[in-house]
Motif scaffolding. Structure first.
Motif, short mmCIF file in Angstrom:
data_model
loop_
_atom_site.label_atom_id
_atom_site.label_comp_id
_atom_site.label_asym_id
_atom_site.label_seq_id
_atom_site.Cartn_x
_atom_site.Cartn_y
_atom_site.Cartn_z
N ARG A 8 0.83 -1.19 0.00
CA ARG A 8 0.00 0.00 0.00
C ARG A 8 0.88 1.25 0.00
O ARG A 8 1.73 1.41 0.87
N GLY A 9 0.73 2.11 -0.98
CA GLY A 9 1.48 3.36 -1.02
C GLY A 9 2.86 3.26 -1.65
O GLY A 9 3.53 4.26 -1.82
N ARG A 10 3.30 2.04 -1.97
CA ARG A 10 4.62 1.89 -2.59
C ARG A 10 4.52 0.96 -3.79
O ARG A 10 4.17 -0.21 -3.64
N VAL B 52 10.67 19.65 -6.35
CA VAL B 52 10.85 21.10 -6.31
C VAL B 52 12.17 21.35 -5.60
O VAL B 52 12.39 20.83 -4.50
N ASP B 53 13.07 22.08 -6.22
CA ASP B 53 14.40 22.27 -5.64
C ASP B 53 14.87 23.71 -5.80
O ASP B 53 14.52 24.38 -6.77
N ILE B 54 15.68 24.13 -4.85
CA ILE B 54 16.27 25.48 -4.87
C ILE B 54 17.79 25.31 -4.76
O ILE B 54 18.25 24.51 -3.95
N VAL C 268 14.55 11.83 10.01
CA VAL C 268 15.95 12.02 9.61
C VAL C 268 16.12 11.84 8.10
O VAL C 268 17.10 12.26 7.53
N ARG C 269 15.14 11.18 7.43
CA ARG C 269 15.18 10.89 6.00
C ARG C 269 16.17 9.76 5.71
O ARG C 269 17.30 9.74 6.20
N GLY C 270 15.71 8.80 4.92
CA GLY C 270 16.53 7.63 4.64
C GLY C 270 17.68 7.89 3.67
O GLY C 270 18.61 7.09 3.60
N ASP D 175 2.80 10.51 -6.26
CA ASP D 175 1.37 10.53 -6.61
C ASP D 175 0.59 9.40 -5.92
O ASP D 175 -0.62 9.48 -5.80
N VAL D 176 1.27 8.36 -5.44
CA VAL D 176 0.55 7.15 -5.01
C VAL D 176 -0.17 7.37 -3.68
O VAL D 176 -1.39 7.20 -3.58
N VAL D 177 0.58 7.80 -2.65
CA VAL D 177 -0.04 8.01 -1.34
C VAL D 177 -1.04 9.17 -1.41
O VAL D 177 -2.13 9.13 -0.82
N ASP E 154 21.08 9.51 2.03
CA ASP E 154 22.33 9.91 2.69
C ASP E 154 22.73 11.38 2.53
O ASP E 154 23.53 11.89 3.29
N TYR E 155 22.20 12.03 1.48
CA TYR E 155 22.81 13.32 1.13
C TYR E 155 22.30 14.53 1.92
O TYR E 155 22.78 15.63 1.75
N TYR E 156 21.29 14.34 2.79
CA TYR E 156 20.74 15.51 3.50
C TYR E 156 21.71 16.01 4.58
O TYR E 156 22.36 15.23 5.26
N CYS F 115 5.35 12.96 1.15
CA CYS F 115 6.34 13.86 0.58
C CYS F 115 7.54 13.89 1.51
O CYS F 115 7.38 13.75 2.73
N GLY F 116 8.74 14.03 0.97
CA GLY F 116 9.91 14.14 1.82
C GLY F 116 10.99 14.96 1.16
O GLY F 116 11.11 14.98 -0.08
N GLY F 117 11.75 15.67 1.98
CA GLY F 117 12.83 16.46 1.38
C GLY F 117 13.67 17.12 2.44
O GLY F 117 13.56 16.83 3.64
P1 HAM Z 1 11.88 9.90 -1.10
O1 HAM Z 1 11.51 10.09 0.33
O2 HAM Z 1 12.61 8.67 -1.47
O3 HAM Z 1 12.71 11.19 -1.51
O4 HAM Z 1 10.57 9.99 -1.96
C1 HAM Z 1 9.73 11.12 -1.89
C2 HAM Z 1 8.27 10.69 -1.96
O5 HAM Z 1 8.06 9.93 -3.16
C3 HAM Z 1 7.81 9.78 -0.85
O6 HAM Z 1 7.40 10.51 0.28
C4 HAM Z 1 6.64 9.05 -1.49
O7 HAM Z 1 5.46 9.87 -1.49
C5 HAM Z 1 7.09 8.93 -2.93
N1 HAM Z 1 7.64 7.58 -3.20
C6 HAM Z 1 8.90 7.16 -3.01
N2 HAM Z 1 9.03 5.85 -3.38
C7 HAM Z 1 7.83 5.46 -3.83
C8 HAM Z 1 7.29 4.23 -4.38
N3 HAM Z 1 8.04 3.16 -4.54
N4 HAM Z 1 5.99 4.21 -4.73
C9 HAM Z 1 5.22 5.30 -4.58
N5 HAM Z 1 5.65 6.47 -4.09
C10 HAM Z 1 6.94 6.57 -3.72
C11 HAM Z 1 13.31 11.35 -2.72
O8 HAM Z 1 13.09 10.67 -3.69
C12 HAM Z 1 14.18 12.60 -2.79
N6 HAM Z 1 14.96 12.54 -4.05
C13 HAM Z 1 13.33 13.85 -2.70
C14 HAM Z 1 14.09 15.12 -2.86
C15 HAM Z 1 14.05 15.99 -3.89
N7 HAM Z 1 14.99 15.59 -2.00
C16 HAM Z 1 15.49 16.72 -2.47
N8 HAM Z 1 14.91 16.98 -3.64
#
Ligand code: HAM
Length: 434
Positions: free
Chosen positions: A91-93, A102-104, A245-247, A295-297, A249-251, A269-271
């Motif tokens: 569910r959700g993945r 969105v990035d700055i 803490v976010r999974g 988009d899923v969750v 590594d780069y934060y 959403c996470g960032g």
């Molecule tokens: P992330 O936490 O891996 O971050 O993913 C961000 C969001 O993408 C999650 O909160 C979730 O809503 C969605 N998501 C991730 N994996 C899946 C999946 N397998 N199926 C459905 N939804 C998913 C990042 O990806 C970072 N690169 C975000 C970021 C952008 N940080 C800085 N700039």
């Protein structure tokens, strides 16, 4: 995705796109073990190791870094990539999803962190959600590190401490403690770690650690962050939570995740801030921050709340030739309604009885039909209210017609507002005064 784009534009972000296939090492170098374990990677025909992108941030960092000198800073870019992760589907993945990124780039001030979170929250508002539905949980890795060191965690135990905190809500306490002790921590320190990240009001957390000089600048920054979020009108949505803490590594700084308030779903959403990634992937040593929203969750949450837009087809007009001899006249009317009035319009692509056409019109979700009698005469019919009005096509298509209501006032009867005219009239059978 309309809401994603319109909010990003409103905050001054410009859309970019990047390649869906990237060199494998772009991810193995910096994304972290979790994403690397989920890569769709293979060798291409030229013998290169490549991967379908599991996230956009490394691509973004490389592209923005390469052009950073020529760009006005701070750079504000957004993208809506399709991403691929070999995850256990649940569910959700899923194994592919779309993500608003969105990035700055180029701003160290905490105002940029607040601006970024405000974008994510504004998307929630745009979709009809409120702070009762969604909460943003925020933290700062620099603050957490200072507090961990303050309670006695050593530098080389920080990695394990972060990994444990990342899972602390989903793991039984004995398991977390076991992992901390295994990394060489005293049980007392493991207990202090649990207490440090336990849920409590920010003011209380701040007061409990006010004596730690090394944390003072980080608390001060977080204060400014929260004040700026209040000025941006989103304070109700935000709470400090050191378990975030976010999974990845780069934060390096402030990090955040958005969750449904009931806590039933995965993160929406996470960032956060990643000030060293651009330098690690290229030559531009610039601070950066961003988020990804899947988009899923989000779709699940909107469905739960009954906020998902109606997926059934909707059409403004069905243009129906009254008989076969009027097909070209009807085709012309359809083209004027589309081009000059921006209406969504369908008409039959083959000869069909009027009755059959009107059934098709209803099935296609059309609110209005234009029944074309000849090049000049037509009837505009409201298919839901069963009201209608005869029109002279050249005048109607030029927006020059009006109707008289029961109280004698005149209403313009333009092609882009015909449905609201039908709605405004108490008597569904419209007078026809041309
Ligand atoms: P992330 O936490 O891996 O971050 O993913 C961000 C969001 O993408 C999650 O909160 C979730 O809503 C969605 N998501 C991730 N994996 C899946 C999946 N397998 N199926 C459905 N939804 C998913 C990042 O990806 C970072 N690169 C975000 C970021 C952008 N940080 C800085 N700039």
């Amino acid at each position: 995705m309309g809401a994603w784009r319109s909010v990003a534009h409103r905050f001054g972000f410009v859309e970019y796109d990047g390649p869906p296939l990237e060199p494998l090492d772009l991810y193995t170098r910096k994304s972290g073990a979790e994403i690397v374990g989920q890569l769709y990677n293979f060798e291409d025909k030229g013998g290169r190791e490549v991967a379908l992108r599991p996230e956009m941030t490394p691509t973004f960092a490389r592209m923005a870094g390469a052009r950073a000198n020529a760009l006005r800073k701070p750079v504000r870019w957004f993208s809506v990539p399709q991403l691929f992760r070999y995850e256990r589907q649940q569910r959700g993945r899923l194994r592919e999803h779309f993500q608003l990124n969105v990035d700055i780039v180029g701003e160290t001030d905490v105002a940029a962190d607040a601006e970024l979170l405000a974008v994510a929250i504004e998307v929630m508002r745009e979709l009809g959600l409120s702070s009762d539905d969604v909460q943003a949980r925020v933290s700062d890795r620099r603050l957490l590190t200072a507090l961990l060191i303050g309670i006695g965690v050593t530098e080389d135990q920080l990695g394990v401490a972060y990994a444990v905190i990342d899972k602390i809500e989903r793991e039984p306490r004995e398991v977390s403690t076991g992992r901390l002790v295994e990394a060489g921590m005293d049980r007392a320190i493991a207990d202090a770690l649990h207490e440090l990240v336990a849920p409590r009001a920010y003011a209380e957390l701040r007061a409990a650690h006010a004596h730690r000089a090394a944390a003072a600048e980080h608390f001060a920054r977080l204060d400014r962050y929260l004040e700026t979020l209040a000025a941006l009108g989103v304070a109700d949505w935000v709470r400090v939570d050191l378990t975030i803490v976010r999974g990845l590594d780069y934060y390096t700084g402030i990090v955040f995740e958005l969750f449904d308030a009931k806590g039933e779903l995965r993160a929406i959403c996470g960032g956060g801030r990643y000030d060293t990634l651009l330098a690690a992937l290229g030559d531009a040593d610039l601070p950066a921050l961003g988020f990804g929203m899947g988009d899923v969750v989000l779709t699940e949450l909107l469905r739960d709340r009954g906020l998902l837009p109606d997926p059934s087809p909707s059409l403004d007009y069905w243009v129906a030739p009254a008989d076969d001899s009027q097909r070209l006249a009807a085709t012309h009317v359809a083209s004027v309604l589309r081009r000059e009035w921006s209406r969504s319009v369908e008409y039959p692509l083959r000869a069909q009885s009027l009755g059959k056409q009107l059934k098709s019109a209803t099935a296609a979700g059309a609110r209005l039909a234009v029944i074309v009698h000849d090049a000049v005469h037509a009837t505009v019919r409201d298919l839901t209210r069963r009201a209608q009005c005869d029109v002279e096509l050249p005048r109607w298509l030029a927006g020059e017609m009006s109707v008289t209501t029961a109280d004698g006032s005149e209403l313009p009867f333009r092609p882009d507002a015909a449905d609201s005219v039908f709605d405004a009239l108490p008597d569904p059978s419209l007078p026809d005064n041309g």
